[in-house]
Write an enzyme that holds these catalytic residues in place. Structure first.
Site, short mmCIF file in Angstrom:
data_model
loop_
_atom_site.label_atom_id
_atom_site.label_comp_id
_atom_site.label_asym_id
_atom_site.label_seq_id
_atom_site.Cartn_x
_atom_site.Cartn_y
_atom_site.Cartn_z
CB CYS A 26 -12.41 15.87 -10.27
SG CYS A 26 -11.01 14.75 -10.20
CG HIS A 546 4.24 3.82 7.89
ND1 HIS A 546 2.93 3.60 8.22
CD2 HIS A 546 4.39 5.17 7.80
CE1 HIS A 546 2.29 4.75 8.29
NE2 HIS A 546 3.15 5.73 8.04
#
Length: 627
Positions: A26, A546
């Site tokens: 990209c 987490h």
């Protein structure tokens, strides 16, 4: 820079030519599909001159090069002998369904970003010429430049057919022929005549839906997907002696008729439905999506999944004539990131940081954010906070006032003219400029106020802060907060944790669903979704726990918090219960990351034990700066 040498080094470190099953690029990244990602030497790639970072997400191994990426991609494509600029990806892997989806969407839309950007910029130039009365919209100059820009959008099905064929693994030439069928002038004329006469077009007695497909997205993707199923069958049933003739005949005849009669209409209806949903949301809460994108786009860009939004923006413009969701939010976010970096460049006394943040900040406000994201935003919390706040405020402003984008392009200052619509008042353009300015000013101000060089911080600390800081610099040992298998943070399949963007630490694959306090301290945060808890230990450590990867999407399902913000806790106290099997059945990884958020306060953060650990065992050691 020797791009050929850099390409060879990257190819070697990703596991060699035989380990690459797909490659695209990209604006700033090389996007590899690898047979075995464990063969890739991420640290070696990150250490190469000219490489900004590495991200593994959505089934892609992404090497962030920056604006020089085409120069690195070219020798890579030559070495890999990529047909049509892209090697067919291997779909027989262990990717989850959503990873396959993002890989598919990214792989289809990334190759066409260049012509889309060119078309958007041509439209922007044309809008400026008309607005300044240098060119009349009735002149031949206007007509020529306009059809040059429109060619990308008109023939979009053909461009998408090529990249979709590479992703689905069928013939690119036949796929582009299928795209040509959908936009052929004779077909367009037949549809117009059929609508006027109110008599259906038929082929072999089968009715063809009265729709035209220039500028469409979904119909051609469905058609090429179907072609990937038909082509192997056509190959199998074709006699070897005449296979060269019969395989393409059967493939295009079956696929063409199926697309015209079934798949094209289905795609057309889906696209129209999405357009109606967007219009409905826009009428009730037009501010919502631009605000959220303005705040959280950096996290999507970090994982490379932001390109999935491209199709939504294109579909909006092609079905309702403009996009008021995706591009305004992206514009606010990009401008805000650039502004935060520029504020840092003004305030910092570090010469190297000043130079890097100023250069990357300018690139970001022009529309390319990967360099500033990985070079500045994700490394400095103040910049991430500033970019999110500025992006959200700018996105809210443009969303609330219904700012419309008409031609796309890379969202930034250079494509602001894409907000000029010849059938709309110039106020839309002025509001877009105002939204960009608001995002810039807010982000710049927040970043300038919050950021302090480390040396400046230490000078301005009062006695209480100094005492607290000295306490944090002492050695500390954390207990294992879960029972299970202890692994280095680098083995977590999430770049935010694995690349230590939030801080150093470790991870545990839990044996059960119970999370305990690793030290005496105070609970600072319990996320609303219950999947993460932050605490400050009495030993000075700021600890983030987490549970799982992307489990925020469960919205609290399978989690039960046993504490709340502000609670004082003792080491070994139960903080959270979660259903391990329930989370796994939802398709999420349950590996739990334990991060030391104030890592810079320690000279070393190391695991004392890997492998099987029990709750309460000495697990992580923090060495003070003066140790």
């Amino acid at each position: 820079m020797d791009y050929k040498k850099l390409a060879q080094q990257i190819l070697e470190y990703v596991g060699g030519k035989d380990n690459v099953t797909g490659l695209t690029h990209c604006a700033t990244r090389l996007r590899f599909n690898l047979k075995d990602e464990s063969k890739a030497d991420t640290k070696a790639i990150q250490g190469l001159a000219g490489i900004s970072g590495v991200v593994s997400k959505g089934g892609q191994y992404q090497v962030i090069v920056g604006s020089d990426v085409p120069n690195v991609y070219l020798p890579l494509s030559q070495t890999l002998n990529l047909e049509g600029g892209q090697k067919q990806a291997n779909t027989d892997n262990d990717m989850k369904w959503y990873e396959k989806f993002f890989d598919l969407i990214t792989g289809i839309f990334t190759p066409i970003l260049t012509p889309l950007t060119a078309a958007g910029m041509l439209k922007a130039v044309l809008a400026i010429l008309v607005a300044t009365k240098l060119v009349s919209n009735a002149s031949s100059t206007y007509q020529v430049i306009n059809f040059m820009a429109d060619s990308t959008f008109y023939f979009l099905p053909i461009l998408l057919a090529n990249s979709a064929a590479h992703k689905f693994g069928c013939s690119p030439m036949l796929a582009m022929m299928l795209g040509g069928i959908l936009v052929h002038p004779n077909f367009v004329s037949m549809v117009a005549a059929s609508k006027e006469a109110q008599e259906a077009i038929k082929v072999f007695g089968l009715p063809i839906y009265n729709a035209t497909y220039s500028s469409s997205v979904i119909p051609i993707i469905l058609g090429v997907w179907f072609m990937s199923l038909v082509e192997p069958i056509a190959d199998k049933i074709s006699p070897k002696a005449v296979k060269f003739f019969t395989r393409p005949l059967i493939t295009i005849l079956v696929t063409g008729l199926a697309t015209l009669c079934v798949l094209g209409p289905v795609g057309y209806i889906i696209a129209s439905g999405i357009g109606k949903v967007v219009t409905t949301i826009n009428s009730f809460a037009g501010w919502l999506v631009p605000t959220l994108l303005g705040a959280f786009l950096p996290f999507l860009v970090m994982t490379g999944t932001h390109h999935a939004l491209t199709s939504i923006g294109i579909n909006n413009r092609m079905t309702i004539g403009f996009d008021s969701f995706i591009y305004p939010g992206q514009l606010a976010s990009n401008i805000a990131q650039g502004a935060a970096a520029l504020a840092l460049s003004v305030k910092t006394k570090n010469h190297d940081l000043k130079q890097m943040s100023s250069a990357n900040g300018i690139t970001a406000v022009c529309g390319i954010t990967e360099p500033v994201l990985f070079g500045v935003t994700m490394k400095y919390k103040t910049n991430l906070i500033a970019a999110s706040i500025g992006g959200a405020v700018g996105g809210f402003f443009m969303g609330a006032l219904g700012v419309k984008n008409f031609s796309g392009g890379s969202p930034g200052l250079l494509t602001l003219p894409s907000y000029i619509g010849l059938d709309y008042p110039m106020s839309n353009f002025y509001l877009a400029c105002a939204g960009a300015a608001i995002a810039f000013v807010v982000s710049f101000a927040v970043s300038f106020v919050l950021y302090k060089d480390p040396a400046e911080d230490s000078k301005e600390e009062d006695k209480a802060q100094t005492a607290s800081q000295n306490e944090q610099k002492k050695d500390a040992v954390l207990a294992a907060p879960l029972a299970g298998k202890s692994v280095p943070l680098s083995e977590v399949n999430d770049p935010t944790f694995a690349q230590e963007i939030l801080g150093k630490g470790g991870a545990i694959l839990p044996a059960d669903g119970k999370l305990y306090a690793p030290a005496d301290g105070k609970i600072i945060t319990v996320m609303d979704t219950k999947h993460a808890i932050g605490m400050t230990g009495n030993n000075g450590a700021e600890i983030l726990m987490h549970v799982g990867i992307d489990t925020v999407q469960l919205n609290g399902k399978h989690f039960e918090a046993k504490v709340q913000s502000g609670d004082s806790v003792k080491k070994g106290q139960l903080l959270l219960e979660f259903d391990v099997e329930g989370i796994k059945k939802e398709g999420y990884d349950v590996i739990t990351s334990i991060i030391i958020s104030n890592t810079p306060n320690y000279s070393a953060v190391t695991l004392k034990k890997t492998g099987d650990v029990a709750v309460g065992e000495e697990w992580m050691e923090l060495k003070g700066e003066n140790a």
